[in-house]
Design an enzyme around this catalytic site. Sequence first.
Site, short mmCIF file in Angstrom:
data_model
loop_
_atom_site.label_atom_id
_atom_site.label_comp_id
_atom_site.label_asym_id
_atom_site.label_seq_id
_atom_site.Cartn_x
_atom_site.Cartn_y
_atom_site.Cartn_z
CD GLN A 1 -4.24 -0.74 -10.78
OE1 GLN A 1 -3.05 -0.63 -10.66
NE2 GLN A 1 -5.24 -0.70 -9.48
CG ASP B 1 -0.38 -6.90 -8.57
OD1 ASP B 1 0.17 -6.32 -8.00
OD2 ASP B 1 -1.29 -6.37 -9.43
CE LYS C 1 -0.18 -0.20 -8.25
NZ LYS C 1 -1.32 -1.24 -8.55
C1 BQF Z 1 -0.84 6.54 0.80
C2 BQF Z 1 -5.78 -0.24 -4.21
C3 BQF Z 1 -8.21 -0.64 -3.23
C4 BQF Z 1 -8.20 -1.30 -4.63
C5 BQF Z 1 -7.35 -1.41 -5.52
C6 BQF Z 1 -0.13 5.43 -1.03
C7 BQF Z 1 -1.69 4.12 -2.50
C8 BQF Z 1 -2.37 4.52 -1.84
C9 BQF Z 1 -2.59 5.13 -0.45
C10 BQF Z 1 -1.88 3.46 -3.62
C11 BQF Z 1 -4.59 0.43 -4.08
C12 BQF Z 1 -4.46 1.10 -2.50
C13 BQF Z 1 -3.62 0.43 -4.89
C14 BQF Z 1 -1.23 5.69 -0.29
C15 BQF Z 1 -2.40 1.13 -4.99
C16 BQF Z 1 -2.69 1.29 -2.66
O1 BQF Z 1 -0.09 7.21 0.90
O2 BQF Z 1 -1.62 6.03 1.99
C17 BQF Z 1 -0.35 4.73 -2.45
O3 BQF Z 1 -1.47 3.74 -5.06
N1 BQF Z 1 -2.43 1.96 -3.71
C18 BQF Z 1 -3.78 -0.28 -5.95
O4 BQF Z 1 -3.07 -0.23 -7.17
O5 BQF Z 1 -5.09 -0.93 -6.08
C19 BQF Z 1 -6.27 -0.94 -5.35
C20 BQF Z 1 -6.85 -0.13 -3.00
#
Ligand code: BQF
Length: 300
Positions: A96, A119, A52
């Site tokens: 987060q 969010d 992010k």
């Molecule tokens: C990609 C998330 C579960 C629980 C809390 C790019 C992200 C992931 C994959 C990423 C996720 C999942 C995020 C890819 C943020 C998605 O290239 O496939 C980016 O950073 N995510 C989160 O902040 O909290 C989570 C999944």
Amino acid sequence: MILLDGKHIAATIRQEIREQVEQLRAAGCRVPKLVIVIVGHNPASETYVANKMKACAEVGIEAEKRAFEASVTEAELLAEVARLNSDPSVDGFIVQLPLPEHIAETAILSAIDYRKDVDGLTPANVGRTVQGLPSIVSATPRGIRELLARYHIATEGKHVVVIGRSNIVGKPIAMLLMQRPYLSLPSMSAASLGNATVTVCHSKTQDLASICRTADIIIVAAGSPKLLTADMVREGATVIDVGINRVDDPASPKGYRLVGDVDFEQVAPKTAYITPVPGGVGPMTIVSLLQNTLQAYSND
Ligand code: BQF
């Protein structure tokens, strides 16, 4: 079968956002600012926050990380939320997730000013979304909708099966696709989103496979590798894989690799469209956070 290339679409949208932020700068306005609150040292969370921060830097959105030890109290975190709510230099902030066990997620989320809730997880934003009022939509559902729109995949009259009922993905995407379309989002194309017939399935659903076989579009957000297998998918269906699961892989540099909730190799040949993991919904989630931050900035 056509791959829904979230990585590529997200890069295109980042470029669009970069131009918008550049225009603000050129007009002498301040640039949007996002704050990310992170608690503890969960390695996956730290990766997500880094993703992010990097995305913000790329588009010129100011970003600041505020890190707390896992031992932080709920009261201390609520005090941070109050500071961010009243700081006029902050357009939006996120906490987060997940939070440590001793902190009540709902207490923290409920304390966030919904106008800064980029969010889209506060009860205020969720309620506004349900009632079809202008709202900030949570990042993953917004990203899924954007991906469908950019590939001109209409949902009107279609049977959408959502697997998973989380507050972050399952519930809001089901709500959005069921609704009368609300096309106020600046980047939304004319593709007819919403107006779907939506079935929400979960861990207690009986005969998941038969229900899935009646779907035009399947959205899997269950957090279970290979949950969706080929026998559950109708020929020509569209499959959106929201799963981000780490599985051990000694052959990869990090010792793990990401897999979705879909048995991709078996399922992909049957589909009209399918998202890969990585590079599908994940990058769209990150870019949606940027869009939400710009939206929060523009709303005041
Ligand atoms: C990609 C998330 C579960 C629980 C809390 C790019 C992200 C992931 C994959 C990423 C996720 C999942 C995020 C890819 C943020 C998605 O290239 O496939 C980016 O950073 N995510 C989160 O902040 O909290 C989570 C999944």
